[in-house]
Design a protein around this motif. Structure first.
Motif, PDB file in Angstrom:
ATOM      1  N   LEU A 156      12.849  -7.232   9.874  1.00 27.22           N
ATOM      2  CA  LEU A 156      11.926  -6.428   9.067  1.00 27.22           C
ATOM      3  C   LEU A 156      12.366  -4.978   9.138  1.00 27.22           C
ATOM      4  N   GLU A 157      12.590  -4.371   7.979  1.00 26.76           N
ATOM      5  CA  GLU A 157      13.050  -2.976   7.924  1.00 26.76           C
ATOM      6  C   GLU A 157      12.236  -2.213   6.892  1.00 26.76           C
ATOM      7  N   GLY A 158      11.506  -1.201   7.347  1.00 23.94           N
ATOM      8  CA  GLY A 158      10.733  -0.384   6.419  1.00 23.94           C
ATOM      9  C   GLY A 158       9.677   0.422   7.138  1.00 23.94           C
ATOM     10  N   PRO A 159       9.145   1.440   6.495  1.00 26.86           N
ATOM     11  CA  PRO A 159       8.139   2.309   7.129  1.00 26.86           C
ATOM     12  C   PRO A 159       6.779   1.623   7.254  1.00 26.86           C
ATOM     13  N   LEU A 217      15.973 -11.435   5.729  1.00 29.70           N
ATOM     14  CA  LEU A 217      15.849  -9.981   5.791  1.00 29.70           C
ATOM     15  C   LEU A 217      14.778  -9.539   4.804  1.00 29.70           C
ATOM     16  N   VAL A 218      13.760  -8.859   5.299  1.00 26.01           N
ATOM     17  CA  VAL A 218      12.724  -8.269   4.441  1.00 26.01           C
ATOM     18  C   VAL A 218      12.780  -6.759   4.648  1.00 26.01           C
ATOM     19  N   SER A 219      13.126  -6.040   3.610  1.00 26.63           N
ATOM     20  CA  SER A 219      13.222  -4.583   3.705  1.00 26.63           C
ATOM     21  C   SER A 219      12.386  -3.950   2.603  1.00 26.63           C
ATOM     22  N   TRP A 220      11.905  -2.743   2.868  1.00 28.30           N
ATOM     23  CA  TRP A 220      11.080  -2.064   1.867  1.00 28.30           C
ATOM     24  C   TRP A 220      11.170  -0.551   2.050  1.00 28.30           C
ATOM     25  N   GLU A 221      10.903   0.143   0.981  1.00 33.74           N
ATOM     26  CA  GLU A 221      10.872   1.603   0.985  1.00 33.74           C
ATOM     27  C   GLU A 221       9.942   2.071  -0.116  1.00 33.74           C
ATOM     28  N   VAL A 222       9.581   3.334  -0.058  1.00 36.71           N
ATOM     29  CA  VAL A 222       8.699   3.920  -1.078  1.00 36.71           C
ATOM     30  C   VAL A 222       9.468   4.979  -1.846  1.00 36.71           C
ATOM     31  N   GLU A 223       9.368   4.901  -3.169  1.00 40.44           N
ATOM     32  CA  GLU A 223       9.982   5.906  -4.032  1.00 40.44           C
ATOM     33  C   GLU A 223       8.883   6.782  -4.620  1.00 40.44           C
ATOM     34  N   ARG A 224       9.059   8.079  -4.490  1.00 35.14           N
ATOM     35  CA  ARG A 224       8.088   9.025  -5.035  1.00 35.14           C
ATOM     36  C   ARG A 224       8.796   9.899  -6.070  1.00 35.14           C
ATOM     37  N   ALA A 225       8.462   9.673  -7.326  1.00 37.95           N
ATOM     38  CA  ALA A 225       9.037  10.450  -8.425  1.00 37.95           C
ATOM     39  C   ALA A 225       7.968  11.374  -8.990  1.00 37.95           C
ATOM     40  N   GLU A 226       8.365  12.577  -9.353  1.00 37.93           N
ATOM     41  CA  GLU A 226       7.416  13.569  -9.865  1.00 37.93           C
ATOM     42  C   GLU A 226       6.724  13.042 -11.119  1.00 37.93           C
ATOM     43  N   MET A 286       6.039   4.107  -5.722  1.00 38.92           N
ATOM     44  CA  MET A 286       6.387   2.700  -5.915  1.00 38.92           C
ATOM     45  C   MET A 286       6.917   2.116  -4.614  1.00 38.92           C
ATOM     46  N   LEU A 287       6.393   0.965  -4.244  1.00 42.28           N
ATOM     47  CA  LEU A 287       6.925   0.201  -3.122  1.00 42.28           C
ATOM     48  C   LEU A 287       8.017  -0.723  -3.643  1.00 42.28           C
ATOM     49  N   HIS A 288       9.217  -0.604  -3.097  1.00 37.68           N
ATOM     50  CA  HIS A 288      10.334  -1.477  -3.458  1.00 37.68           C
ATOM     51  C   HIS A 288      10.567  -2.451  -2.307  1.00 37.68           C
ATOM     52  N   LEU A 289      10.355  -3.720  -2.581  1.00 32.17           N
ATOM     53  CA  LEU A 289      10.497  -4.768  -1.580  1.00 32.17           C
ATOM     54  C   LEU A 289      11.702  -5.645  -1.900  1.00 32.17           C
ATOM     55  N   GLN A 290      12.511  -5.919  -0.878  1.00 30.04           N
ATOM     56  CA  GLN A 290      13.659  -6.821  -1.008  1.00 30.04           C
ATOM     57  C   GLN A 290      13.480  -7.992  -0.039  1.00 30.04           C
ATOM     58  N   TRP A 291      13.572  -9.204  -0.585  1.00 27.38           N
ATOM     59  CA  TRP A 291      13.473 -10.428   0.212  1.00 27.38           C
ATOM     60  C   TRP A 291      14.803 -11.164   0.047  1.00 27.38           C
ATOM     61  N   ILE A 299      10.667  -6.940  -5.594  1.00 33.29           N
ATOM     62  CA  ILE A 299       9.366  -6.617  -6.181  1.00 33.29           C
ATOM     63  C   ILE A 299       9.165  -5.114  -6.052  1.00 33.29           C
ATOM     64  N   SER A 300       8.850  -4.465  -7.159  1.00 32.81           N
ATOM     65  CA  SER A 300       8.476  -3.050  -7.144  1.00 32.81           C
ATOM     66  C   SER A 300       7.073  -2.930  -7.699  1.00 32.81           C
ATOM     67  N   VAL A 301       6.146  -2.356  -6.908  1.00 34.87           N
ATOM     68  CA  VAL A 301       4.741  -2.319  -7.288  1.00 34.87           C
ATOM     69  C   VAL A 301       4.147  -0.955  -6.939  1.00 34.87           C
ATOM     70  N   PRO A 302       3.265  -0.407  -7.800  1.00 33.01           N
ATOM     71  CA  PRO A 302       2.629   0.877  -7.476  1.00 33.01           C
ATOM     72  C   PRO A 302       1.748   0.777  -6.227  1.00 33.01           C
ATOM     73  N   VAL A 303       1.773   1.813  -5.424  1.00 34.65           N
ATOM     74  CA  VAL A 303       0.950   1.868  -4.215  1.00 34.65           C
ATOM     75  C   VAL A 303       0.230   3.222  -4.160  1.00 34.65           C
ATOM     76  N   LEU A 304      -0.567   3.417  -3.123  1.00 38.28           N
ATOM     77  CA  LEU A 304      -1.306   4.670  -2.936  1.00 38.28           C
ATOM     78  C   LEU A 304      -0.459   5.666  -2.170  1.00 38.28           C
ATOM     79  N   GLU A 305      -0.833   6.928  -2.317  1.00 33.01           N
ATOM     80  CA  GLU A 305      -0.162   7.978  -1.528  1.00 33.01           C
ATOM     81  C   GLU A 305      -0.503   7.805  -0.054  1.00 33.01           C
TER      82      GLU A 305
END
Length: 457
Positions: free
Chosen positions: A344-347, A385-394, A399-404, A451-457
């Protein structure tokens, strides 16, 4: 204690000036205990004079006052302002009058000579604070619960103090219905300050009970003289027709009832959404299973996934949100999976939107179940391997980007003509319901899904 008119106050003032006797300041015929009390408080309140007639009672009251109020490590000005605020809700007006006196420099606030005093205008502002409404309480609890870490005791006249006083009003006036208020206050202050505050609340309640059972307590002359010079202050302190104590309990109960109606409306909305999810789940599961046994096993497993989310939600304090890492770990734990084959890799702490939670949780459930039955978690040499990160665009929601990604699996031929429910959920339901972007494919060594899905700040 009956209401004193402004004329009666002036008459008592003239009598006090004529006799030159000001209760609370004379040192004649006082005991060592009374002298100690005067030294600490700056005056000798009639609260302790009245108890002196019975041996030992005044000593006990003074010990309680020192332990719970005077030596309580909360800030002195805060303690005195809270004492005044809550004393508004006592029918007998002695406490609110005496403690307003302390705030105004007639004695020492919370027994602290260095605490300074407030102006008549500041005290009137405190006395005139309205009772919290249902909508205000909802916002108050959300703010108190929303602190990332305890903030401690707020500054006088700040919005944080107003929020805290509103929550404490609920706890003081209607303690049986204050579960959420207590949780919010504890979240905002931290455990240590919260417990000291509970000790102080208990003493204020005890003080009110004492004055209510001793309604013959007289106001000290220093306060009679002060109120005789400030008609608006006297009206707010003594005119029971204008004071809010008579209806405080009912008003706060009505506010809580209004808040409960808001919560019930939200609960009904969530229940309807949940039932819709279950109905779709039933139809899709039924369409892909020909026997009752296979249907029952799969449907029950999916209901369990929904139930886990509901249990998680029920344990949250209002204002909190489910986080992705906890949701994922809970789903893995539900299948008694060790992490030896899983990376598992991600914040941590990525908060998910409530509206997306059930469908997203079902998608994770289907990925895990498929891996357990056919994929990487069915083969001891395979890896997940399950990894994820958050992308913040102005200008865009985060967006949460999940890789399975599964590796080391021998996969059967991919039957695209009739995909399973899990794949259908990921490829069709998530984009439609959650505005997600998804990609699902069976590679030679296992499933690869993004999977890329909107999330909260």
């Amino acid at each position: 204690m009956r209401f004193l008119s402004f004329a009666a106050l002036r008459e008592r003032w003239r009598n006090a000036l004529a006799t030159r006797r000001v209760p609370g300041t004379s040192t004649e015929h006082t005991t060592p205990l009374q002298r100690e009390i005067r030294e600490r408080l700056g005056v000798l309140p009639n609260f302790f004079r009245a108890a002196a007639a019975t041996p030992g009672v005044a000593e006990q009251l003074w010990m309680q006052a020192k332990a719970a109020y005077l030596d309580n490590p909360l800030p002195s000005r805060f303690k005195e302002r809270l004492f005044v605020h809550l004393s508004r809700f006592c029918e007998v007006r002695y406490s609110v009058v005496r403690h307003v006196g302390f705030l105004l420099g007639k004695g020492y606030p919370a027994g602290d000579a260095s605490a300074g005093h407030e102006t008549i205008e500041q005290v009137l502002e405190l006395l005139n604070r309205p009772l919290p409404s249902a909508s205000r309480l909802e916002a108050v609890f959300a703010r108190l619960e929303g602190y990332p870490e305890p903030k401690g005791i707020p500054a006088p006249r700040s919005r944080d103090e107003e929020d805290l006083f509103d929550a404490l009003t609920v706890m003081f006036v209607v303690p049986a219905r204050s579960t959420q208020a207590r949780a919010a206050v504890q979240c905002a202050l931290g455990d240590e300050s919260f417990e000291y505050l509970m000790v102080l609340l208990g003493f204020i309640r005890h003080t009110h009970h004492w004055t209510e059972t001793h309604p013959d307590l007289e106001y000290e002359t220093d306060m009679i003289m002060l109120m005789a010079q400030h008609q608006e202050l006297a009206r707010r302190l003594l005119d029971t027709a204008d004071s809010e104590w008579a209806h405080a309990g009912d008003a706060v109960r009505e506010a809580l009832t209004g808040q409960l109606q808001v919560l019930n409306t939200e609960l009904q909305h969530r229940t309807r959404n949940l039932l819709s999810v279950i109905r779709v789940l039933f139809d899709r599961t039924l369409s892909k299973h020909n026997t009752l046994d296979s249907f029952a096993e799969v449907f029950a497993s999916r209901l369990d996934a929904i139930n886990r989310v509901q249990i998680y939600l029920s344990r949250l304090v209002q204002g909190d949100k489910v986080t992705f890492d906890v949701l994922l770990r809970n789903e893995l734990a539900a299948h008694a999976l060790s992490l030896q084959q899983i990376t598992l890799e991600g914040p941590e702490g990525i908060r998910l939107r409530s509206s997306t939670l059930q469908t997203f949780a079902l998608a994770l459930h289907e990925l895990v179940v498929n891996a357990v039955k056919y994929g990487a978690l069915s083969c001891p040499t395979a890896q997940l391997l399950v990894s994820w990160e958050v992308e913040r665009a102005e200008g865009q929601p985060p967006m949460l980007h999940l890789q399975w990604e599964e590796t080391g699996v021998r996969v059967l031929a991919d039957d695209n003509s009739r995909p399973g429910y899990g794949r259908e959920l990921i490829e069709r339901a998530l984009p439609y319901q959650l505005k997600a972007k998804t990609h699902y494919e069976l590679q030679p060594e296992g499933v690869r899904c993004s999977i890329s899905v909107p999330v909260l700040e």
